[in-house]
Design a protein around this motif. Structure first.
Motif, PDB file in Angstrom:
ATOM      1  N   GLN A  41      43.474  -3.766 -41.214  1.00 16.96           N
ATOM      2  CA  GLN A  41      42.315  -3.076 -40.645  1.00 16.96           C
ATOM      3  C   GLN A  41      42.038  -1.785 -41.402  1.00 16.96           C
ATOM      4  O   GLN A  41      40.894  -1.497 -41.751  1.00 16.96           O
ATOM      5  CB  GLN A  41      42.548  -2.746 -39.172  1.00 16.96           C
ATOM      6  N   ASP A  42      43.080  -1.008 -41.645  1.00 19.51           N
ATOM      7  CA  ASP A  42      42.927   0.251 -42.370  1.00 19.51           C
ATOM      8  C   ASP A  42      42.429   0.006 -43.797  1.00 19.51           C
ATOM      9  O   ASP A  42      41.535   0.707 -44.282  1.00 19.51           O
ATOM     10  CB  ASP A  42      44.243   1.020 -42.412  1.00 19.51           C
ATOM     11  N   LEU A  43      43.008  -0.983 -44.455  1.00 16.11           N
ATOM     12  CA  LEU A  43      42.611  -1.300 -45.827  1.00 16.11           C
ATOM     13  C   LEU A  43      41.159  -1.764 -45.884  1.00 16.11           C
ATOM     14  O   LEU A  43      40.381  -1.297 -46.727  1.00 16.11           O
ATOM     15  CB  LEU A  43      43.528  -2.374 -46.404  1.00 16.11           C
ATOM     16  N   TYR A  44      40.779  -2.669 -44.996  1.00 18.82           N
ATOM     17  CA  TYR A  44      39.404  -3.165 -44.994  1.00 18.82           C
ATOM     18  C   TYR A  44      38.429  -2.028 -44.704  1.00 18.82           C
ATOM     19  O   TYR A  44      37.359  -1.937 -45.310  1.00 18.82           O
ATOM     20  CB  TYR A  44      39.236  -4.288 -43.961  1.00 18.82           C
ATOM     21  N   ALA A  45      38.799  -1.157 -43.796  1.00 18.89           N
ATOM     22  CA  ALA A  45      37.941  -0.010 -43.481  1.00 18.89           C
ATOM     23  C   ALA A  45      37.810   0.919 -44.690  1.00 18.89           C
ATOM     24  O   ALA A  45      36.706   1.395 -44.994  1.00 18.89           O
ATOM     25  CB  ALA A  45      38.502   0.757 -42.284  1.00 18.89           C
ATOM     26  N   ARG A  46      38.905   1.180 -45.388  1.00 16.59           N
ATOM     27  CA  ARG A  46      38.847   2.031 -46.591  1.00 16.59           C
ATOM     28  C   ARG A  46      37.967   1.402 -47.665  1.00 16.59           C
ATOM     29  O   ARG A  46      37.185   2.091 -48.325  1.00 16.59           O
ATOM     30  CB  ARG A  46      40.245   2.281 -47.153  1.00 16.59           C
ATOM     31  N   MET A 144      36.422 -10.570 -43.589  1.00 15.83           N
ATOM     32  CA  MET A 144      37.421  -9.622 -43.091  1.00 15.83           C
ATOM     33  C   MET A 144      37.604  -9.774 -41.588  1.00 15.83           C
ATOM     34  O   MET A 144      38.736  -9.785 -41.091  1.00 15.83           O
ATOM     35  CB  MET A 144      37.012  -8.192 -43.441  1.00 15.83           C
ATOM     36  N   ARG A 145      36.516  -9.907 -40.869  1.00 13.17           N
ATOM     37  CA  ARG A 145      36.597 -10.072 -39.417  1.00 13.17           C
ATOM     38  C   ARG A 145      37.311 -11.367 -39.065  1.00 13.17           C
ATOM     39  O   ARG A 145      38.113 -11.414 -38.133  1.00 13.17           O
ATOM     40  CB  ARG A 145      35.207 -10.011 -38.792  1.00 13.17           C
ATOM     41  N   ALA A 146      37.025 -12.426 -39.814  1.00 10.73           N
ATOM     42  CA  ALA A 146      37.697 -13.709 -39.563  1.00 10.73           C
ATOM     43  C   ALA A 146      39.199 -13.581 -39.824  1.00 10.73           C
ATOM     44  O   ALA A 146      40.016 -14.100 -39.059  1.00 10.73           O
ATOM     45  CB  ALA A 146      37.098 -14.805 -40.446  1.00 10.73           C
TER      46      ALA A 146
END
Length: 154
Positions: A41-46, A144-146
């Motif tokens: 989650q943190d990586l995808y958000a970054r 990413m959500r999947a």
């Protein structure tokens, strides 16, 4: 002396120890899954935040007049530079189902950067490139959500 009480005690201890070890192992697996999800989650958000910042900077730069070609190129490269680290992290952490669309999305971001370097106004002449970029962004967000198991309806 009868061996039955001793044997029953040993069997009970083995059962108790085995169940305790099993419970501990299951707890560790659950914690690992939670930590891995949080890390993703943190990586995808970054990754997405870096690209959002880059897009905003490129749009501002594309609309700015009176900037020399060299200065525009330097500022465009600097704007995109923040995307490198999250992309490399993604290459290590993300499954292929996320990595492939993310790399394609990153290529669209580089294409926008290159248009700005060439002096193209991405809001006017680069509309097709911007549309491809936005479409690619939707695809990578969905992937990413999947991967995170997040519903599209939330």
């Amino acid at each position: 002396m009868t061996w039955l009480p001793v044997f029953a005690t040993v069997v009970g201890a083995v059962i108790a120890l085995s169940s305790a070890l099993l419970v501990e192992r299951l707890r560790e697996h659950r914690e690992d899954r939670v930590e891995r999800r949080r890390t993703k989650q943190d990586l995808y958000a970054r990754f997405l935040a870096a690209h959002a910042h880059t897009r905003a900077q490129l749009r501002i730069l594309a609309g700015t007049s009176g900037v020399s070609d060299e200065e525009r190129a330097n500022r465009a490269r600097t704007a995109y530079a923040g995307c490198y680290a999250p992309r490399y992290e993604l290459e290590v952490m993300a499954p292929q189902s996320v990595l492939d669309p993310a790399l394609e999305f990153d290529q669209h971001a580089k294409a926008l950067r290159n248009l700005v370097i060439e002096g193209t106004n991405i809001q006017a002449q680069g509309a097709d490139h911007m549309r491809e970029y936005i479409d690619s962004l939707r695809i990578v967000r969905t992937a990413m959500r999947a991967d995170l198991g997040t519903s599209e309806n939330t």
